[in-house]
Write a protein that holds these residues in place. Structure first.
Motif, short mmCIF file in Angstrom:
data_model
loop_
_atom_site.label_atom_id
_atom_site.label_comp_id
_atom_site.label_asym_id
_atom_site.label_seq_id
_atom_site.Cartn_x
_atom_site.Cartn_y
_atom_site.Cartn_z
N THR A 190 0.70 -1.18 -0.07
CA THR A 190 0.27 -0.07 -0.04
C THR A 190 0.93 1.33 -0.12
OG1 THR A 190 -0.03 0.05 2.39
CG2 THR A 190 -1.80 -1.06 1.59
N ASN A 191 0.04 2.29 -0.17
CA ASN A 191 0.94 3.60 -0.09
C ASN A 191 1.39 3.80 1.30
OD1 ASN A 191 0.23 4.37 -2.76
ND2 ASN A 191 -1.76 5.49 -2.37
N GLU A 192 0.67 3.57 2.14
CA GLU A 192 1.05 3.77 3.69
C GLU A 192 2.54 2.91 3.89
OE1 GLU A 192 -1.88 3.13 2.41
OE2 GLU A 192 -3.06 4.73 3.20
N ASP A 193 2.37 1.61 3.44
CA ASP A 193 3.63 0.58 3.71
C ASP A 193 4.83 1.44 2.97
OD1 ASP A 193 1.80 -1.32 4.86
OD2 ASP A 193 1.84 -2.39 2.99
N ASN A 194 4.48 1.94 1.63
CA ASN A 194 5.73 2.56 1.02
C ASN A 194 6.09 3.75 1.61
OD1 ASN A 194 6.47 1.43 -1.81
ND2 ASN A 194 4.27 1.27 -2.09
N TYR A 195 5.19 4.56 2.23
CA TYR A 195 5.46 5.89 3.00
C TYR A 195 6.56 5.36 4.15
CZ TYR A 195 5.50 10.01 5.52
OH TYR A 195 5.75 11.36 6.41
N ALA A 196 6.10 4.26 4.96
CA ALA A 196 6.87 4.27 5.92
C ALA A 196 8.32 3.75 5.65
CB ALA A 196 6.32 2.99 6.97
N ALA A 197 8.40 2.52 4.39
CA ALA A 197 9.68 2.28 3.88
C ALA A 197 10.45 3.55 3.43
CB ALA A 197 9.51 1.31 2.82
N MET A 198 9.88 4.52 3.10
CA MET A 198 10.52 5.66 2.43
C MET A 198 11.14 6.66 3.76
SD MET A 198 10.29 9.16 1.62
CE MET A 198 8.96 9.55 1.91
N LYS A 199 10.31 6.52 4.55
CA LYS A 199 10.65 7.52 5.76
C LYS A 199 11.76 6.91 6.67
CE LYS A 199 8.46 9.57 9.92
NZ LYS A 199 7.08 9.88 10.66
N PHE A 200 11.67 5.62 6.57
CA PHE A 200 12.61 4.69 7.46
C PHE A 200 14.06 4.82 6.63
CE2 PHE A 200 14.96 0.64 7.31
CZ PHE A 200 15.26 0.58 8.90
N THR A 201 13.99 4.84 5.40
CA THR A 201 15.33 4.77 4.51
C THR A 201 15.82 6.00 4.83
OG1 THR A 201 13.99 3.39 3.01
CG2 THR A 201 16.29 4.11 2.24
N ARG A 202 15.12 7.07 4.75
CA ARG A 202 15.73 8.67 4.63
C ARG A 202 16.07 9.00 6.03
NH1 ARG A 202 12.69 9.06 -0.78
NH2 ARG A 202 14.52 8.79 -2.13
N ALA A 203 15.02 8.75 7.12
CA ALA A 203 15.16 9.59 8.24
C ALA A 203 16.10 8.59 9.25
CB ALA A 203 13.90 9.77 8.94
N VAL A 204 16.02 7.36 9.06
CA VAL A 204 16.65 6.42 10.07
C VAL A 204 17.91 5.82 9.31
CG1 VAL A 204 16.30 4.37 11.44
CG2 VAL A 204 14.30 5.47 10.95
N LEU A 205 17.78 5.13 8.15
CA LEU A 205 19.16 4.78 7.55
C LEU A 205 20.00 5.81 7.21
CD1 LEU A 205 17.81 1.82 5.37
CD2 LEU A 205 18.87 1.45 7.95
N LYS A 206 19.27 7.09 6.90
CA LYS A 206 19.91 8.30 6.35
C LYS A 206 20.59 7.84 4.93
CE LYS A 206 19.01 11.41 9.33
NZ LYS A 206 19.76 11.65 10.44
N THR A 207 19.95 7.33 3.95
CA THR A 207 20.31 7.34 2.73
C THR A 207 19.17 7.31 1.70
OG1 THR A 207 21.27 5.58 0.98
CG2 THR A 207 20.12 4.54 2.75
N ASN A 208 19.66 7.74 0.41
CA ASN A 208 18.41 7.83 -0.60
C ASN A 208 18.52 6.42 -1.42
OD1 ASN A 208 17.28 10.31 -0.08
ND2 ASN A 208 19.03 11.25 -0.77
N ASN A 209 19.22 5.52 -0.79
CA ASN A 209 19.22 4.27 -1.84
C ASN A 209 17.94 3.39 -1.56
OD1 ASN A 209 21.63 4.71 -2.50
ND2 ASN A 209 22.68 3.27 -0.99
N ILE A 210 17.01 4.17 -2.10
CA ILE A 210 15.44 3.31 -2.15
C ILE A 210 14.89 3.42 -3.50
CG2 ILE A 210 14.44 5.27 -1.33
CD1 ILE A 210 12.42 3.61 -0.10
N ASP A 211 14.38 2.11 -4.03
CA ASP A 211 13.91 1.93 -5.12
C ASP A 211 12.84 0.83 -5.17
OD1 ASP A 211 13.41 2.58 -7.83
OD2 ASP A 211 15.15 1.76 -8.50
N HIS A 212 12.01 0.57 -5.98
CA HIS A 212 11.11 -0.47 -6.05
C HIS A 212 11.50 -1.11 -7.47
CE1 HIS A 212 8.81 2.83 -7.71
NE2 HIS A 212 8.39 1.90 -8.42
N CYS A 213 10.76 -2.17 -7.88
CA CYS A 213 10.84 -2.97 -9.18
C CYS A 213 9.91 -2.49 -10.19
CB CYS A 213 10.94 -4.20 -8.74
SG CYS A 213 12.27 -4.96 -8.02
N ALA A 214 9.38 -1.34 -10.20
CA ALA A 214 8.57 -0.72 -11.34
C ALA A 214 9.01 -0.92 -12.64
CB ALA A 214 7.93 0.68 -10.92
N ARG A 215 10.39 -0.77 -12.66
CA ARG A 215 11.11 -0.55 -13.90
C ARG A 215 11.11 -2.12 -14.44
NH1 ARG A 215 13.90 2.60 -10.74
NH2 ARG A 215 14.06 4.46 -11.02
#
Ligand code: SF4
Ligand code: SF4
Ligand code: SF4
Ligand code: FES
Lengths: 377, 530
Positions: free
Chosen positions: A351-376
């Motif tokens: 869901t969007n909510e799941d994606n948002y949580a993953a995005m926030k976690f990556t950037r705010a907690v891991l402190k990296t922008n290395n996040i992607d998904h397999c849309a491509r």
């Protein structure tokens, strides 16, 4: 307002626009004219004559679904003549097949023999699989008729069960043609049509072959259109029952169309799925995946508990163990190799909510922008 | 999509390319088929394979694989040469038309035929038909994007639509069909290396400051991160040490799988969160069980940007949890409190930090979804984009030259391979292959081949063959089909046991980083009886 066209139905005057039928005007104004063969959005076939109404100065009763509204027309939707006609139509339909619901009536002599015969053909001791969810049954009740007024007609064509999704029970088909309209005018799959004439009439796939050898793509639009028990989901037959069924509206999880659908739930299991009518983007339509591809949800293979790999083998773990280990290892690697040595793949399925949580976690907690998904992909 | 699904029925002309719509977006294809059959809409299909929609088409153009920029430029050449373009739209709404005009000059129908194999007259006819439409809709899918020139292909389609003034009007538009249910949402939510939610750039200081404030953190990273197609080789080389993968199975979906498998095995730590033990999960150190869509509340955003509700109908099996809940638990254990009571609270936060979602609430989409952008709670949503102006003012024409696909056939690998899906399965098959009926209809992998090619290589329908590329080989049954073109074979990628992506090329589009799934060179050989 003078030049507006008006029609009179049951003594009340209603406006209409050119091209509207008596039925659409009535429906818009909450006047209930019963229908069986009419399928919204498709060319009316006038096959069932259930919608007949009395129009002043007309010689015969007219089908409301295919008669255009005209200025100053005076229409009666439940006159004595109309009711008589509907009763007669219903009696003929009820006598034409294995309509073994209770409304058949138990006053006649042949009841038991009839039921036993149907049970044998159905290979079940239950009454009709759509008992309680059948337009014909509802109308028979509404007009208080049973199926014994006319002699039962012989049942010519055996049930087709050879495909994985749809049971075609010709003994309950009332030849209303809705399935044909649904297939050809809504889904435009052109897989089925009305074949043979008169008493031999039958809905056929090209060359009267089983659906699995035809152009059918098992979208199930025809099941949803069928007003009776002639087309039923194979999985849900005798399993799904309208009285023990809870519905939940949701969004299909396969492709990006995002069809709206209803889960039918019994005993905490999904027993069937139907398309949500009257709502975009799909207005009741689904495809084979959305309608029939839900078995993964109840699969025994679902992951049920966290797993931690020890010496190359997975072992069951508690949530605390698994989460603590994950947090500890991610922290260590972040400390030692820097945040950019970690990558996150989120998902186009969740869901969007799941994606948002993953995005926030990556950037705010891991402190990296290395996040992607397999849309491509 | 710039337009809506319902809008398709308002088009006078529909151009479908690189989308096997009836199998991949079946319900959307019903709109196309109804328009053609009942509303006199004309249909142009541009696709190498004889897909079902070609039966409904007025024109079916059959380009060589990977030559999309050439035929699109060819259509534009004809439209400009015959003065069929929309001068007013070009003047008022766009810029850089002259550059485009200069570029397409050389793409005469003859030249385009020499590249694409599409006969001259068909190029001219299709150009005239598309240009004649009051409203012309373009629909495309992975057949356009999964190339090393995917970004070029997409921009070229936008050029074509702008040239004829087909943007911002009902029945028009350039409409990408999203393959997976929530691709749109994953992108909208910033599941991308360069943007936060609503495409706010990580390199934009104001956006960073805003997020820092909303999340109560400091020092958000300001460099664009890595795409998945970059992470995998970096894992291989040891520069990526750990990965957290949620709901994806890259070991079947990634290009050049043999390489990908080594990469994931090389990680120091891999956490996988999914509903099944997938091929990728097998390689993980920790596997976390999540709830599936029937067991959670939330939203998906469909291909027409409509945000719709997902509702919890069942309890998840065992102790499986919502994905967001698991992520929040990990965050907490790493020292950052991410506390939400339910998915609605998360959605409220999304609306707060995302201008295009600002006006959407669970209440408002209870009965029917809303199209973003929806800037405030009174706003009805935006079914059609770019009606008055483009997001960045003027629509820019991009002059784009044709570049051939990264891998060409040769004596050793004489056939082109293209990959895709079939109606009865979805993506890597972890979901659909658990419905018996779907397996009965499509039980195993196959290689679709034309009768002429089958003859040439001396194969019969149903023969087992070995298919090899420079990267790997698989074994599958041959299926002679009228859908196939001479010189190319097609393999669906749903089947892990004979994964088509063992063959495909990981060469990337330089901008979008999409791998070239749709073209690579292969050879077929008989399976020797041992
Ligand atoms: S399942 Fe779909 S394609 Fe098959 S007969 Fe019914 S409506 Fe037609
Ligand atoms: S199968 Fe159902 S929908 Fe089709 S004609 Fe018979 S009763 Fe009507
Ligand atoms: S029902 Fe079929 S067409 Fe509709 S969203 Fe699901 S997969 Fe897509
Ligand atoms: S509903 Fe009008 S004739 Fe059947």
């Amino acid at each position: 307002m003078d030049d507006q066209k008006r029609i009179n139905i049951n003594g009340n005057s209603f406006s209409f626009t050119t091209g509207e039928t008596i039925l659409t005007v009535a429906q818009r104004n909450h006047i209930d004219i019963p229908t069986l063969c009419y399928l919204k959005g498709t060319t009316p076939t006038g096959a069932c004559r259930m919608c007949v109404v009395e129009v002043k100065k007309a010689r015969n009763l007219l089908p409301a679904c295919s008669t255009p509204a005209e200025s100053n027309m005076e229409v009666q939707t439940e006159s004595q003549q109309v009711i008589e006609s509907r009763r007669m139509s219903l009696q003929l339909l009820l006598a034409s097949g294995n309509h073994n619901c209770a409304v058949r009536g138990s006053d006649g002599q042949s009841w038991t023999a009839f039921q036993l015969n149907v049970q044998q053909q159905d290979n079940s001791e239950d009454l009709c699989p759509v008992w309680g969810d059948c337009k014909l049954q509802n109308l028979a009740y509404r007009y208080q008729v049973s199926g014994e007024t006319f002699p039962a007609t012989e049942n010519k064509y055996p049930m087709e069960t050879v495909n994985p999704f749809i049971v075609r029970d010709f003994s309950r088909c009332i030849l209303c043609g809705r399935c044909v309209q649904a297939c050809n005018e809504v889904q435009v799959n052109n897989a089925i049509s009305l074949g043979y004439r008169g008493a031999d009439a039958k809905i056929i796939a090209a060359g009267d072959r089983p659906l699995k050898d035809s152009d059918c793509v098992f979208c199930g639009e025809c099941i949803q259109a069928c007003p009776v028990g002639a087309l039923v989901e194979k999985d849900a037959r005798y399993d799904w029952r309208p009285w023990s069924n809870r519905k939940v509206r949701t969004t299909c999880s396969y492709c990006g169309v995002g069809c709206q659908l209803d889960f039918h739930i019994q005993d905490n299991r999904i027993v069937k799925i139907s398309g949500a009518e009257e709502t975009p983007p799909n207005y009741g339509s689904l495809c084979v995946k959305g309608r029939f591809g839900f078995h993964f949800i109840h699969s025994e293979d679902r992951l049920k508990t966290p797993l931690i790999k020890k010496n190359g083998n997975f072992q069951e773990a508690t949530w605390d163990e698994a989460l603590d280990l994950t947090a500890k290892r991610l922290l260590e690697i972040k400390e030692k190799n820097g945040p950019d040595s970690i990558g996150v793949l989120t998902s186009a399925r969740i869901t969007n909510e799941d994606n948002y949580a993953a995005m926030k976690f990556t950037r705010a907690v891991l402190k990296t922008n290395n996040i992607d998904h397999c849309a491509r992909l | 999509m710039t337009n809506t699904i319902g809008d398709i029925e308002d088009a006078d002309v529909i151009l479908v390319t690189g989308s096997n719509t009836t199998e991949n977006h079946p319900v959307l294809s019903t709109y196309v088929k109804r328009a053609v059959k009942f509303k006199n809409t004309r249909l142009i299909v541009i696709d190498p394979r004889r897909i079902k929609l070609t039966e409904f088409a007025d024109y079916w153009l059959r380009p060589n694989l990977g030559t999309d920029v050439a035929w699109i430029n060819g259509l534009m050449h004809v439209i400009i040469a015959e003065n069929l373009h929309n001068q007013k739209f070009i003047e008022t709404r766009t810029s850089d038309f002259e550059a485009l005009k200069a570029m397409v000059e050389k793409f005469t129908p003859d030249y385009v035929e020499s590249i694409t194999g599409i006969p001259v007259q068909q190029i001219i006819d299709a150009a005239r038909l598309y240009a004649s439409a009051k409203a012309g809709a373009i629909l495309y899918c992975m057949g356009i994007t999964q190339h090393t020139t995917g970004t070029d292909n997409v921009k070229s389609l936008a050029n074509l639509a702008m040239l004829c003034g087909n943007l911002g009007i009902p029945g028009g538009g350039v409409n990408p069909l999203r393959g997976q249910n929530n691709v749109q949402g994953a992108c909208d939510m910033g599941g991308l290396p360069n943007v936060y939610t609503g495409y706010q750039k990580v390199t934009d200081e104001a956006a960073r400051k805003k997020m820092e404030k909303a999340w109560a953190v400091t020092n958000l990273p300001d460099q664009v991160g890595l795409t998945v197609t970059e992470m995998v080789p970096m894992a291989h080389d040891g520069d990526i040490k750990a990965m957290y993968i949620i709901g994806e199975n890259p070991l079947v979906s990634d290009p050049d799988l043999n390489h990908a498998e080594k990469s994931f095995s090389n990680l120091d730590f891999l956490v996988l969160q999914d509903i099944f033990m997938t091929e990728t999960a097998q390689l993980a150190d920790v596997v976390l069980p999540s709830a599936c869509f029937a067991e959670k509340d939330g939203t998906f955003s469909n291909t027409e940007r409509r945000v719709q509700r997902v509702r919890k109908a069942l309890q998840p099996p065992g102790s499986a949890k919502d994905d967001w809940e698991i992520t929040a638990e990990i965050a907490k254990r790493m020292g950052y409190d991410m506390v939400y009571d339910n998915s609605e609270e998360i959605f409220e936060e999304i609306a707060k930090v995302t201008p295009s979602y600002a006006g959407i609430t669970y209440d408002r989409i209870e009965r029917c979804g809303i199209h973003w952008p929806c800037p405030d709670t009174k706003h009805p949503g935006t079914p059609i984009l770019h009606t008055a102006q483009f997001t960045h003012g003027k629509g820019v024409f991009h002059a784009i030259d044709y570049i051939p696909p990264a891998e060409q056939t040769d004596d050793q690998y004489p056939l082109y391979l293209t990959t895709g899906r079939v109606l009865y399965h979805y993506h890597t098959g972890t979901m659909t292959r658990r419905t018996e009926g779907l397996n009965e209809r499509a039980p195993e992998n196959f290689v679709e081949i034309s009768a002429a090619d089958a003859d040439k290589y001396d194969f019969k329908d149903g023969d087992k063959a070995k298919i090899a590329s420079r990267r790997g080989e698989i074994i599958a049954k041959l299926k002679i089909s009228t859908k196939a073109v001479n010189g190319s074979v097609f393999i669906p990628f749903h089947f892990a046991e004979a994964a088509a992506n063992k063959l495909t090329n990981a060469a990337l589009d330089p901008v979008s980083k999409i791998p070239e799934y749709k073209v690579c060179a292969v050879k077929l050989s008989k399976l020797m009886a041992s």
